[in-house]
Scaffold this active site. Sequence first.
Site, PDB file in Angstrom:
ATOM      1  N   HIS A 266     -25.159  26.593  86.395  1.00 48.90           N
ATOM      2  CA  HIS A 266     -25.501  26.663  87.820  1.00 48.90           C
ATOM      3  C   HIS A 266     -25.144  28.078  88.301  1.00 48.90           C
ATOM      4  CE1 HIS A 266     -26.351  25.412  91.797  1.00 48.90           C
ATOM      5  NE2 HIS A 266     -25.321  24.618  92.053  1.00 48.90           N
ATOM      6  N   HIS A 309     -35.180  27.198  84.582  1.00 50.86           N
ATOM      7  CA  HIS A 309     -34.733  26.538  85.801  1.00 50.86           C
ATOM      8  C   HIS A 309     -35.198  25.101  85.773  1.00 50.86           C
ATOM      9  CE1 HIS A 309     -34.092  25.726  90.064  1.00 50.86           C
ATOM     10  NE2 HIS A 309     -33.265  26.747  90.021  1.00 50.86           N
ATOM     11  N   ASP A 367     -30.714  34.696  89.090  1.00 52.71           N
ATOM     12  CA  ASP A 367     -29.447  35.237  88.618  1.00 52.71           C
ATOM     13  C   ASP A 367     -29.601  36.315  87.572  1.00 52.71           C
ATOM     14  OD1 ASP A 367     -27.806  33.880  90.278  1.00 52.71           O
ATOM     15  OD2 ASP A 367     -27.861  32.069  89.060  1.00 52.71           O
TER      16      ASP A 367
END
Length: 428
Positions: A266, A309, A367
């Site tokens: 996460h 994802h 990210d």
Amino acid sequence: MADKKAILTVPGLDENIELPIYSGTVGPDVVDVRGLTSKGLFTYDPGFVSTAACESAITYIDGGKGVLLHRGYPIEQLAKHSHYLELCYLLLNGELPTPEEEEKFENTITHHTMVHEQLLQFYKGFRRDAHPMAILCGVVGALSAFYHDSLDINNPRDREVSAFRLIAKMPTMAAMCYKYSVGQPFIYPKNDLNYAENFLHMMFSTPCGDYQPNPVLSKAMDRIFMLHADHEQNASTSTVRLTGSTGANPFACIAAGIAALWGPSHGGANEAVLTMLDEIGEDSEENIQHFISRAKDKNDPFRLMGFGHRVYRNFDPRAKVMKETCDEVLKELGLENDPQLHIAKRLEEIALSDEYFIERQLYPNVDFYSGIILKAIGIPTNMFTVIFALSRTVGWISHWKEMVSGDNKIGRPRQLYTGHDVRDYPAK
Ligand code: ACO
């Protein structure tokens, strides 16, 4: 009310079960399975892959099309025309603020940025080498011991004040985690700086000299806050909702969200991207190919961090904006030829053209780029997830507020039990 129904036939039951189907504004319909319990049945969905756990009007994601809407506004438009505090207002209240509302909101947040002086003692109880996420979990949970005057979750004004306090104090507490780890004095917030500038000031100023925020870097910081502000019912937000469903206070709920965010699957992914780039080490084609092969090898637990994802199966719209910001920051700092950045770009190129990644629809996520930007700004790797937590606080508190203000029922999942049936305790 539902005008559509699903019919479920279950072996052994005399009659079919009718399950109401509801439609949202957009997105998949949901089948209401609540009636199944009375028929002696549960649904089974580990990982909540097909489960809508709540009704919400805050954020919408279409993973297939790469769409992310906050209160209906596309993230690309918000990133271009808005700024973090305006987005906070939107997420919390449902509409963009008028100029007067915006001024009042920003003024309120600015005037709640200081933390209780006694909170400094909490930091001093930690080892200097503690992970900043460990410190953040502790101090955010501890806020409930300081702000007794806003803990009545059934009082809308208390809920609002708690939201202001959390949004305002997170940058201060996050920067304090960093200052503590490097043994520097804590830096107090400055009311004449905007939200992103203030964070950079508290991170990088010292009593010997003020840090002058660079506008390109402050804007990039604000973008990072915006792009991480909310993301529907992800693991940490669902944790906040589940914790809040018990009636726990908002500071305790956000501390629970921070703990959930910490994992590398996460929010820990931006830190993991940089750790991976460090591990790859030398910028050579052979080296890069070696790590790509490892990512594809089912017997190797290594995964390409910052790729893939659960929801986005086309592209992550946040990653597109983040990539642009990444280029702006690296240009501003003259880091276009940074070897680690070159490795990152090469990994992206290979992954986007490699059958393994194409077949599985694995694209760079937000990210992948945020880690590179944060590193270029001078933020240490172990602070990356802290910054994600700071940004996501508004999302968590908006979901908590939505849930607590509505018809809230304690979250209590059931299970498929596979342990022993009843057995007698052996005689001794
Ligand atoms: N590298 C290599 N292979 C991958 C990766 C990756 N990063 N991600 C998924 N795969 C493969 C899996 O091995 C699996 O292959 P298989 O079908 O041959 O078994 C397939 O792609 C599907 O993957 P799942 O794990 O089933 O996908 P899931 O939706 O459960 O996981 C997740 C999503 C956790 C994000 C995953 O892609 C991952 O671990 N990525 C790296 C960590 C990361 O970047 N996390 C950040 C997410 S974004 C956020 O939280 C802000």
